[in-house]
Scaffold this motif. Structure first.
Motif, PDB file in Angstrom:
ATOM      1  N   GLY A  53      52.768  89.983   3.884  1.00 15.53           N
ATOM      2  CA  GLY A  53      51.775  89.261   3.091  1.00 15.53           C
ATOM      3  C   GLY A  53      51.885  89.594   1.616  1.00 15.53           C
ATOM      4  N   PHE A  54      52.111  90.875   1.330  1.00 13.24           N
ATOM      5  CA  PHE A  54      52.270  91.294  -0.067  1.00 13.24           C
ATOM      6  C   PHE A  54      53.536  90.692  -0.680  1.00 13.24           C
ATOM      7  CE2 PHE A  54      54.240  94.344  -3.022  1.00 13.24           C
ATOM      8  CZ  PHE A  54      53.294  94.329  -4.037  1.00 13.24           C
ATOM      9  N   LEU A  55      54.642  90.751   0.089  1.00 13.08           N
ATOM     10  CA  LEU A  55      55.898  90.203  -0.422  1.00 13.08           C
ATOM     11  C   LEU A  55      55.819  88.686  -0.592  1.00 13.08           C
ATOM     12  CD1 LEU A  55      58.555  92.250   1.599  1.00 13.08           C
ATOM     13  CD2 LEU A  55      57.816  92.580  -0.773  1.00 13.08           C
ATOM     14  N   GLY A  56      55.104  88.028   0.335  1.00 15.90           N
ATOM     15  CA  GLY A  56      54.942  86.583   0.223  1.00 15.90           C
ATOM     16  C   GLY A  56      54.177  86.207  -1.041  1.00 15.90           C
ATOM     17  N   CYS A  57      53.106  86.939  -1.308  1.00 18.27           N
ATOM     18  CA  CYS A  57      52.338  86.696  -2.545  1.00 18.27           C
ATOM     19  C   CYS A  57      53.196  86.948  -3.776  1.00 18.27           C
ATOM     20  CB  CYS A  57      51.099  87.592  -2.575  1.00 18.27           C
ATOM     21  SG  CYS A  57      49.841  87.167  -1.365  1.00 18.27           S
ATOM     22  N   LEU A  58      53.943  88.031  -3.744  1.00 20.70           N
ATOM     23  CA  LEU A  58      54.808  88.376  -4.871  1.00 20.70           C
ATOM     24  C   LEU A  58      55.871  87.301  -5.086  1.00 20.70           C
ATOM     25  CD1 LEU A  58      55.270  90.697  -6.909  1.00 20.70           C
ATOM     26  CD2 LEU A  58      56.946  91.629  -5.310  1.00 20.70           C
ATOM     27  N   GLY A  59      56.462  86.828  -3.986  1.00 20.28           N
ATOM     28  CA  GLY A  59      57.490  85.804  -4.094  1.00 20.28           C
ATOM     29  C   GLY A  59      56.944  84.484  -4.582  1.00 20.28           C
ATOM     30  N   ALA A  60      55.709  84.110  -4.136  1.00 18.47           N
ATOM     31  CA  ALA A  60      55.111  82.841  -4.556  1.00 18.47           C
ATOM     32  C   ALA A  60      54.711  82.875  -6.022  1.00 18.47           C
ATOM     33  CB  ALA A  60      53.903  82.529  -3.682  1.00 18.47           C
ATOM     34  N   VAL A  61      54.094  83.961  -6.454  1.00 22.00           N
ATOM     35  CA  VAL A  61      53.622  84.056  -7.845  1.00 22.00           C
ATOM     36  C   VAL A  61      54.787  84.107  -8.821  1.00 22.00           C
ATOM     37  CG1 VAL A  61      52.415  85.541  -9.486  1.00 22.00           C
ATOM     38  CG2 VAL A  61      51.434  85.135  -7.215  1.00 22.00           C
ATOM     39  N   ASN A  62      55.844  84.854  -8.461  1.00 18.54           N
ATOM     40  CA  ASN A  62      56.970  85.034  -9.374  1.00 18.54           C
ATOM     41  C   ASN A  62      58.155  84.107  -9.069  1.00 18.54           C
ATOM     42  OD1 ASN A  62      56.232  87.610 -11.059  1.00 18.54           O
ATOM     43  ND2 ASN A  62      55.685  88.107  -8.945  1.00 18.54           N
ATOM     44  N   GLU A  63      57.967  83.218  -8.070  1.00 11.18           N
ATOM     45  CA  GLU A  63      58.997  82.244  -7.695  1.00 11.18           C
ATOM     46  C   GLU A  63      60.344  82.914  -7.392  1.00 11.18           C
ATOM     47  OE1 GLU A  63      59.162  79.295 -10.734  1.00 11.18           O
ATOM     48  OE2 GLU A  63      57.237  78.409 -10.186  1.00 11.18           O
ATOM     49  N   ILE A  64      60.292  83.896  -6.491  1.00 13.86           N
ATOM     50  CA  ILE A  64      61.494  84.624  -6.088  1.00 13.86           C
ATOM     51  C   ILE A  64      61.901  84.128  -4.706  1.00 13.86           C
ATOM     52  CG2 ILE A  64      62.531  86.880  -5.719  1.00 13.86           C
ATOM     53  CD1 ILE A  64      60.307  88.049  -7.463  1.00 13.86           C
ATOM     54  N   ARG A  65      62.993  83.388  -4.630  1.00 15.92           N
ATOM     55  CA  ARG A  65      63.403  82.744  -3.385  1.00 15.92           C
ATOM     56  C   ARG A  65      63.761  83.754  -2.288  1.00 15.92           C
ATOM     57  NH1 ARG A  65      67.666  78.046  -4.273  1.00 15.92           N
ATOM     58  NH2 ARG A  65      67.029  77.622  -2.123  1.00 15.92           N
ATOM     59  N   SER A 232      58.512  75.623   2.021  1.00 18.40           N
ATOM     60  CA  SER A 232      58.298  74.559   1.032  1.00 18.40           C
ATOM     61  C   SER A 232      58.434  75.097  -0.383  1.00 18.40           C
ATOM     62  CB  SER A 232      56.908  73.933   1.216  1.00 18.40           C
ATOM     63  OG  SER A 232      56.797  73.332   2.484  1.00 18.40           O
ATOM     64  N   LEU A 233      57.825  76.256  -0.631  1.00 21.06           N
ATOM     65  CA  LEU A 233      57.937  76.863  -1.957  1.00 21.06           C
ATOM     66  C   LEU A 233      59.379  77.255  -2.257  1.00 21.06           C
ATOM     67  CD1 LEU A 233      54.767  79.164  -2.016  1.00 21.06           C
ATOM     68  CD2 LEU A 233      55.208  77.209  -3.504  1.00 21.06           C
ATOM     69  N   CYS A 234      60.062  77.754  -1.233  1.00 20.32           N
ATOM     70  CA  CYS A 234      61.443  78.183  -1.403  1.00 20.32           C
ATOM     71  C   CYS A 234      62.336  76.992  -1.801  1.00 20.32           C
ATOM     72  CB  CYS A 234      61.950  78.815  -0.114  1.00 20.32           C
ATOM     73  SG  CYS A 234      63.489  79.746  -0.296  1.00 20.32           S
ATOM     74  N   LYS A 235      62.088  75.816  -1.202  1.00 18.57           N
ATOM     75  CA  LYS A 235      62.875  74.631  -1.523  1.00 18.57           C
ATOM     76  C   LYS A 235      62.581  74.110  -2.928  1.00 18.57           C
ATOM     77  CE  LYS A 235      63.639  72.852   3.157  1.00 18.57           C
ATOM     78  NZ  LYS A 235      63.394  71.729   4.100  1.00 18.57           N
ATOM     79  N   ASN A 236      61.361  74.318  -3.379  1.00 16.43           N
ATOM     80  CA  ASN A 236      60.973  73.827  -4.710  1.00 16.43           C
ATOM     81  C   ASN A 236      61.486  74.700  -5.847  1.00 16.43           C
ATOM     82  OD1 ASN A 236      59.590  71.578  -3.728  1.00 16.43           O
ATOM     83  ND2 ASN A 236      57.686  72.729  -3.479  1.00 16.43           N
ATOM     84  N   ILE A 237      61.936  75.883  -5.486  1.00 12.96           N
ATOM     85  CA  ILE A 237      62.508  76.770  -6.506  1.00 12.96           C
ATOM     86  C   ILE A 237      64.012  76.507  -6.535  1.00 12.96           C
ATOM     87  CG2 ILE A 237      62.867  79.153  -7.231  1.00 12.96           C
ATOM     88  CD1 ILE A 237      60.337  79.894  -5.657  1.00 12.96           C
ATOM     89  N   HIS A 238      64.493  75.900  -7.576  1.00 12.79           N
ATOM     90  CA  HIS A 238      65.885  75.433  -7.616  1.00 12.79           C
ATOM     91  C   HIS A 238      66.880  76.559  -7.860  1.00 12.79           C
ATOM     92  CE1 HIS A 238      64.504  71.343  -7.328  1.00 12.79           C
ATOM     93  NE2 HIS A 238      63.692  71.547  -8.362  1.00 12.79           N
ATOM     94  N   SER A 239      66.470  77.555  -8.545  1.00 10.74           N
ATOM     95  CA  SER A 239      67.399  78.651  -8.835  1.00 10.74           C
ATOM     96  C   SER A 239      66.626  79.950  -8.941  1.00 10.74           C
ATOM     97  CB  SER A 239      68.156  78.397 -10.155  1.00 10.74           C
ATOM     98  OG  SER A 239      67.243  78.312 -11.229  1.00 10.74           O
ATOM     99  N   GLU A 240      67.259  81.004  -8.549  1.00 12.49           N
ATOM    100  CA  GLU A 240      66.619  82.306  -8.595  1.00 12.49           C
ATOM    101  C   GLU A 240      66.679  82.855 -10.016  1.00 12.49           C
ATOM    102  OE1 GLU A 240      68.597  84.696  -5.792  1.00 12.49           O
ATOM    103  OE2 GLU A 240      67.644  83.764  -4.040  1.00 12.49           O
ATOM    104  N   ASP A 241      65.560  83.350 -10.442  1.00 14.07           N
ATOM    105  CA  ASP A 241      65.489  83.960 -11.766  1.00 14.07           C
ATOM    106  C   ASP A 241      65.026  85.398 -11.589  1.00 14.07           C
ATOM    107  OD1 ASP A 241      65.230  84.652 -14.369  1.00 14.07           O
ATOM    108  OD2 ASP A 241      63.741  83.138 -14.920  1.00 14.07           O
ATOM    109  N   TYR A 242      65.971  86.306 -11.530  1.00 12.23           N
ATOM    110  CA  TYR A 242      65.628  87.702 -11.262  1.00 12.23           C
ATOM    111  C   TYR A 242      64.941  88.386 -12.440  1.00 12.23           C
ATOM    112  CZ  TYR A 242      68.366  87.296  -7.038  1.00 12.23           C
ATOM    113  OH  TYR A 242      68.837  86.901  -5.799  1.00 12.23           O
ATOM    114  N   THR A 243      64.879  87.692 -13.599  1.00 12.18           N
ATOM    115  CA  THR A 243      64.151  88.280 -14.724  1.00 12.18           C
ATOM    116  C   THR A 243      62.651  88.262 -14.454  1.00 12.18           C
ATOM    117  OG1 THR A 243      63.987  86.129 -15.844  1.00 12.18           O
ATOM    118  CG2 THR A 243      65.919  87.509 -16.345  1.00 12.18           C
ATOM    119  N   LYS A 244      62.243  87.450 -13.406  1.00 12.22           N
ATOM    120  CA  LYS A 244      60.820  87.381 -13.096  1.00 12.22           C
ATOM    121  C   LYS A 244      60.361  88.494 -12.175  1.00 12.22           C
ATOM    122  CE  LYS A 244      60.467  82.345 -13.617  1.00 12.22           C
ATOM    123  NZ  LYS A 244      60.073  81.085 -12.980  1.00 12.22           N
ATOM    124  N   VAL A 245      61.309  89.269 -11.686  1.00 11.63           N
ATOM    125  CA  VAL A 245      60.925  90.388 -10.825  1.00 11.63           C
ATOM    126  C   VAL A 245      60.183  91.433 -11.649  1.00 11.63           C
ATOM    127  CG1 VAL A 245      61.739  92.199  -9.294  1.00 11.63           C
ATOM    128  CG2 VAL A 245      62.939  89.994  -9.356  1.00 11.63           C
TER     129      VAL A 245
END
Length: 248
Positions: A53-65, A232-245
């Motif tokens: 749940g924590f990782l899911g929130c982190l991934g959704a907020v920061n758009e980390i695929r 769905s969120l994963c598909k909407n993120i076109h490219s990974e941006d690791y600077t958002k970590v």
């Protein structure tokens, strides 16, 4: 947040199984190592669900695929495991019933009020018989296998089985029966409940089956929604941006 709450509930359920000392769950937990293993599995699944749940929130907020993908995979594994466990329980219910009969039969046979080494187990079983208003597993006849009662020619009976008002203040150990003329008795002479605890437990399960199924269905629906949203969120993120970590 919802999955963290769900994980906390599952975690708490596992801890409750290990900590409970006054119910039928306690009897099984102290008699069968498989239930204790199941409790540890619940604790592990609960902790994993909270982490996911924590990782899911982190991934959704920061758009980390990669985090969203990991979240989806773990939810799918947990859901498949739950379904498999439910199917195994359903198709092995007769085997489980036989195992329960063996566990309780052994407990009744070795029941000794003077044995302090197994006091928690004895107290748990006395609590079950008192609360469910039952006697033995299939009936009071099961207590004929108890060594102490057999040596006393069945002129005593389990106090926790009693349906007599004079024994309501006594919920453990053995109570003395008014000795018949010939000095012997059978379980039919005891002032005890006729219902066996197996019937009582089955009745409780049937009465609460709707609640149990409702909770299980609700958990499965929440997990499915989480999987759908994460993919769905994963598909909407076109490219990974690791600077958002987030940086530590």
């Amino acid at each position: 947040l919802l999955f963290q709450i769900l994980g906390a509930v599952i975690l708490g359920f596992g801890i409750w199984i290990l900590a409970d000392k006054t119910s039928f769950i306690a009897v099984l937990q102290m008699s069968s190592p498989s239930l204790k293993t199941g409790a540890y599995i619940f604790i592990g699944v609960g902790a994993l669900t909270m982490l996911m749940g924590f990782l899911g929130c982190l991934g959704a907020v920061n758009e980390i695929r990669c985090l969203l993908g990991l979240y989806f995979t773990c939810l799918m594994v947990i859901l498949i495991t739950q379904v498999a466990a439910g199917l195994v329980t359903y198709f092995q219910k007769e085997t489980l019933k036989e195992e329960l009969s063996r566990i309780v039969g052994s407990l009744i046979e070795k029941y000794d009020p003077m044995n302090d080494d197994e006091r928690n187990l004895k107290d748990a079983w006395d609590y079950v018989q008192t609360q469910i208003a039952c006697c033995g597993w299939t009936g009071a006849k099961d207590w004929e296998n108890n060594e102490i009662l057999a040596n006393q020619s069945m002129t005593a009976y389990p106090c926790s089985c009693s349906n007599s008002s004079k024994d309501f203040h006594v919920d453990s150990g053995f109570c003395n029966l008014d000795v018949p003329v010939n000095g012997t008795a059978t379980y039919a002479d005891w002032p005890v409940h006729e219902q066996g605890c197996m019937d009582g437990v089955e009745k409780w399960l049937k009465d609460n089956l709707g609640v149990i199924l409702g909770v299980c269905t609700g958990v499965a629906v929440i997990e499915l929604l989480g999987m759908i949203l994460s993919i769905s969120l994963c598909k909407n993120i076109h490219s990974e941006d690791y600077t958002k970590v987030p940086k530590s």
